[in-house]
Scaffold this active site. Sequence first.
Site, PDB file in Angstrom:
ATOM      1  N   CYS A 115       0.837  -1.200   0.000  1.00  0.00           N
ATOM      2  CA  CYS A 115       0.000   0.000   0.000  1.00  0.00           C
ATOM      3  C   CYS A 115       0.877   1.258   0.000  1.00  0.00           C
ATOM      4  CB  CYS A 115      -0.997  -0.037   1.158  1.00  0.00           C
ATOM      5  SG  CYS A 115      -2.340   1.152   0.941  1.00  0.00           S
ATOM      6  N   HIS A 219      -3.593  -5.247   0.480  1.00  0.00           N
ATOM      7  CA  HIS A 219      -3.087  -5.568   1.818  1.00  0.00           C
ATOM      8  C   HIS A 219      -3.064  -7.078   2.057  1.00  0.00           C
ATOM      9  CE1 HIS A 219      -2.603  -1.653   3.881  1.00  0.00           C
ATOM     10  NE2 HIS A 219      -3.488  -1.235   2.986  1.00  0.00           N
ATOM     11  N   GLU A 221      -1.293  -8.710   4.046  1.00  0.00           N
ATOM     12  CA  GLU A 221      -1.116  -9.060   5.467  1.00  0.00           C
ATOM     13  C   GLU A 221      -2.459  -9.264   6.167  1.00  0.00           C
ATOM     14  OE1 GLU A 221      -1.038  -6.061   4.345  1.00  0.00           O
ATOM     15  OE2 GLU A 221      -1.902  -4.680   5.814  1.00  0.00           O
TER      16      GLU A 221
END
Length: 243
Positions: A115, A219, A221
């Site tokens: 990001c 994202h 994660e």
Amino acid sequence: MAIPLIGIPTYATLSNTTHRPLYANNRSYARAVQRAGGAPVFIPLSEDDYLGAICETLVAKLDGLLLSGGADIDPASYHEERLPFCGAIEPERDALELALTRKAMERGLPIFGICRGMQLLNVACGGSLYQDIVSQRTESLRHPQMEHPRDYRAHSIRIDEKSRLATILDTQTHQVNSLHHQAVKDAGAGLTVTAWAEDGVAEALEARDYPYALAVQYHPEELVESDPLSHALFVAFVEACRK
Ligand code: MN
């Protein structure tokens, strides 16, 4: 087998309970690195005038650098006036991450940008950003979908078949989350956009002629538990850091 040390820069915030100043970052980055076999190390901001020397020391010890999501980058870093829809900026964080990234690239350290981290990598290499997709690319689909849970898969991406990303994910399309209002405009020196949303917004960036530098606008994660391909991105990064 040695576990690679992965540096993750932090940002300045306040404790919800004590209101004391903290340097912090999201737990999900640290957990995703650990799941993939790496040892995350959070890096505090530096108010010192020897920031360059601190970065030099850190980069000599680290095996990789993870640039996380976060606030907007000061447009002065890419030689543009700040537009009304640009968000709040954090100059100290910009300074740390730009210095760390440039030192890391001098040493050929593996880099994984997420990001803001993709945008930071781009700016560190001389690239530019859309300060606000909604006002600067009015035909775009809705990328800032902050009202959804962070693992909500908002849109698909198309991946260049010859890219590292396509090799790691073993696919040319993927459904991803979207929690950003800025995007890469012109790619920096040595960088190539390797994935796009349906509207052409850049969703991945890779360095050519460099050991390993890969960045995504989404994202992963937040997806590692539900999406094996997001976990695979962290595994590929940690493996690159092991070498
Ligand atoms: Mn998006």
